[in-house]
Write an enzyme that holds these catalytic residues in place. Structure first.
Site, PDB file in Angstrom:
ATOM      1  N   ARG A 295       0.647  -1.148   0.113  1.00 41.65           N
ATOM      2  CA  ARG A 295      -0.112  -0.099  -0.222  1.00 41.65           C
ATOM      3  C   ARG A 295       0.982   1.255   0.132  1.00 41.65           C
ATOM      4  O   ARG A 295       0.558   2.154  -0.730  1.00 41.65           O
ATOM      5  CB  ARG A 295      -0.792  -0.077   1.253  1.00 41.65           C
ATOM      6  CG  ARG A 295      -1.873   1.063   1.242  1.00 41.65           C
ATOM      7  CD  ARG A 295      -2.778   0.987   2.809  1.00 41.65           C
ATOM      8  NE  ARG A 295      -3.382  -0.147   2.648  1.00 41.65           N
ATOM      9  CZ  ARG A 295      -4.621  -0.535   2.128  1.00 41.65           C
ATOM     10  NH1 ARG A 295      -5.339   0.522   1.512  1.00 41.65           N
ATOM     11  NH2 ARG A 295      -5.262  -1.678   2.582  1.00 41.65           N
ATOM     12  N   CYS A 372     -26.220  -0.887  -8.720  1.00 43.88           N
ATOM     13  CA  CYS A 372     -27.674  -0.876  -8.431  1.00 43.88           C
ATOM     14  C   CYS A 372     -27.756  -0.846  -6.719  1.00 43.88           C
ATOM     15  O   CYS A 372     -28.898  -0.651  -6.192  1.00 43.88           O
ATOM     16  CB  CYS A 372     -28.530  -1.968  -8.964  1.00 43.88           C
ATOM     17  SG  CYS A 372     -27.825  -3.650  -8.963  1.00 43.88           S
TER      18      CYS A 372
HETATM   19  C1  LIG Z   1       1.908 -11.211   3.859  1.00 43.72           C
HETATM   20  C2  LIG Z   1       1.674  -9.904   3.580  1.00 43.72           C
HETATM   21  N1  LIG Z   1       2.571  -9.071   3.183  1.00 43.72           N
HETATM   22  C3  LIG Z   1       2.659  -7.839   2.888  1.00 43.72           C
HETATM   23  C4  LIG Z   1       1.403  -7.331   2.825  1.00 43.72           C
HETATM   24  C5  LIG Z   1       1.290  -5.785   2.197  1.00 43.72           C
HETATM   25  O1  LIG Z   1       0.600  -5.072   3.078  1.00 43.72           O
HETATM   26  P1  LIG Z   1       0.551  -3.328   2.700  1.00 43.72           P
HETATM   27  O2  LIG Z   1       0.036  -3.365   1.291  1.00 43.72           O
HETATM   28  O3  LIG Z   1      -0.347  -2.888   3.875  1.00 43.72           O
HETATM   29  O4  LIG Z   1       2.109  -2.981   2.936  1.00 43.72           O
HETATM   30  C6  LIG Z   1       0.320  -7.951   3.054  1.00 43.72           C
HETATM   31  C7  LIG Z   1      -1.157  -7.552   2.766  1.00 43.72           C
HETATM   32  O5  LIG Z   1      -1.958  -7.264   3.646  1.00 43.72           O
HETATM   33  C8  LIG Z   1       0.450  -9.418   3.283  1.00 43.72           C
HETATM   34  O6  LIG Z   1      -0.521 -10.075   3.538  1.00 43.72           O
END
Ligand SMILES: Cc1ncc(COP(=O)(O)O)c(C=O)c1O
Length: 459
Positions: A295, A372
């Site tokens: 993220r 919808c």
């Molecule tokens: C095992 C694992 N690593 C990394 C991530 C990446 O998390 P984020 O996108 O919050 O950095 C996730 C997602 O939740 C995950 O399940």
């Protein structure tokens, strides 16, 4: 205007993203569509790599491709010096197609099939994160069947609470990982298996974690466990994989952010580096630190551009049904088919009326998607169900959803048979290129089969 983000500017009353006029773009193409910024993507990777390496040199970033696995995007990630984390065979294929070497890939997942394990081990990924004692045996069996030794990192649930959305918490007694009480057993099993190499330990406490405190607790607990499992199994681990989860400031930050408002974050990559990298550097400087941010790499790299297609005024009523005022509604052409998290996690994306970016946003509107379902209505700003838009906002105006680069393209679906959106990118050289095409009508029916037809690849 998002005062804190210099990527957004206003020109001639139009919102621009990385110097591209979003309204002019929308006038020449079908909406909704995404626009990505290569410059921002490179900056985000550099921020994490630089901050962590300043504190713990032996840090490697394995970008979590579940956040956005578009091939152009992965190519930039690779070129910018990051590795990649994959969560299923499809993501492994995409990472390889984007040019990552198997040694740059770690394989995760909470329900890996034998086939997926075989593919990952045979192609030589750096390591498999292992989700259960059962799965450890399965990886050992599969590795033995192809005469390989699989580097594994058991994923441990360190049991640390966070204040993120409950659906995004992953190391507090939920479905993911091995109970911390079983950590030593997992490493002993791995050490005793001739086809397994216990190379590291994995944890991931969740996504959009807006405080460093859970990381401090989690890393401390993990380092205690590393010492314990090394003693029990008679091994020396090479890496600690601390997962991802770094937060994105989805909400324009007020001066102070309440930790329970998980859309609000004041933390930088340097803060996470201090908490995570600092603890590893102090207690186990010999351990390589792996990170899996998704993220925080992808979210701010893109904007979603949509158009208002409907409007209305309806009564606002009290509990007794008496009309106590009016509500102005506008409906855009992107709903939870395009931004799935807006309904499944009640996610908040800042919005700007891009075609009126020079006007004061001083009027309350309810903002809805085109589907919808009554639930396809966007969350309001912090203190109300309303978005503040310019008073003249109307059908035809272009609405931009900010920070829309993570968990969006990945989760699109053709619900109501609405085509999934196209995506474009502004390259580092300032060129606008297309990186994903929109569904055609042929795409929308491509998976439907006339009974009796032979389907390629299926029994
Ligand atoms: C095992 C694992 N690593 C990394 C991530 C990446 O998390 P984020 O996108 O919050 O950095 C996730 C997602 O939740 C995950 O399940």
């Amino acid at each position: 205007m998002p005062a804190t983000d210099p990527l957004y500017t206003v020109r001639g009353g139009h919102l621009c993203f990385d110097d591209v006029d979003l309204v002019e773009m929308a006038d020449g193409r079908a909406t909704p569509f995404f626009v990505f910024s290569e410059r921002r993507l490179r900056d985000n990777i550099e921020a994490v790599l630089g901050s962590f390496r300043r504190i713990h040199e032996a840090t490697d970033v394995f970008y979590a491709s579940k956040a956005c696995s578009n091939l152009w995007f992965l190519g930039v990630v690779r070129d910018a010096g990051a590795n990649v984390e994959v969560n299923a065979e499809g993501e492994l294929e995409k990472a390889l197609a984007a040019g990552f070497e198997p040694s740059q890939i770690v394989f995760n997942g909470v329900a890996k099939t034998r086939h997926e394990i075989e593919h990952a081990v045979a192609c030589g990924v750096r390591a498999l994160m292992v989700d259960s004692l059962y799965e450890l045996g399965r990886v050992g069996e599969v590795a033995a069947s192809i005469g390989a030794v699989a580097a594994v990192a058991p994923r441990i649930d360190v049991h640390v609470p966070t204040l993120t959305h409950p659906g995004l918490e992953t190391a507090h007694g939920g479905k993911a990982g091995i109970d911390r009480d079983d950590a030593a057993r997992a490493f002993v099993l791995a050490a005793e298996h001739p086809n397994l190499e216990p190379a590291g330990m994995h944890l991931h406490i969740g996504s959009q974690i807006t405080s460093v405190e859970p990381y401090r607790q989690a890393i401390d607990a993990a380092l205690d466990l590393v010492a314990e499992v090394e003693g029990a199994a008679g091994v020396r681990l090479r890496f600690l994989n601390a997962g991802g989860g770094f937060a994105v400031p989805y909400r324009e930050a007020p001066v102070t952010c309440h930790p329970s408002d998980y859309f609000c974050s004041l933390l930088t990559a340097a803060d996470y580096a201090q908490a995570v990298g600092g603890a590893v550097a102090a207690r186990r400087p010999d351990l390589q630190l792996f990170l899996e941010p998704g993220r925080s790499i992808a979210a701010t790299t893109a904007v979603l551009v949509s158009r208002i297609e409907n409007e209305k005024v309806k009564g606002r009523r009290d509990g007794a049904g008496r009309r106590i005022g009016d509500e102005r509604w506008v409906t855009v052409d992107a709903g939870f088919n395009t931004l799935l998290e807006h309904t499944n996690y009640a996610w908040y994306y800042r919005t700007i009326v891009a075609s009126r970016a020079g006007e004061e946003a001083d009027t309350d509107f309810r903002l809805a998607g085109p589907l919808c379902d009554g639930g396809d209505v966007y969350a309001g700003d912090a203190d109300s169900p309303y978005r503040r838009f310019p008073a003249g906002t109307t059908v035809g105006d272009v609405v931009a959803f900010l920070d829309a680069g993570a968990y969006t393209l990945e989760m699109m679906n053709p619900y109501n048979a609405r085509p999934t959106a196209a995506a474009y990118a502004v390259t580092a050289a300032g060129e606008l290129v297309q990186i994903r095409r929109r569904d055609t009508v042929e795409d929308l029916v491509a998976h439907d089969v006339v009974p009796g037809d032979v389907v390629a690849g299926e029994a």
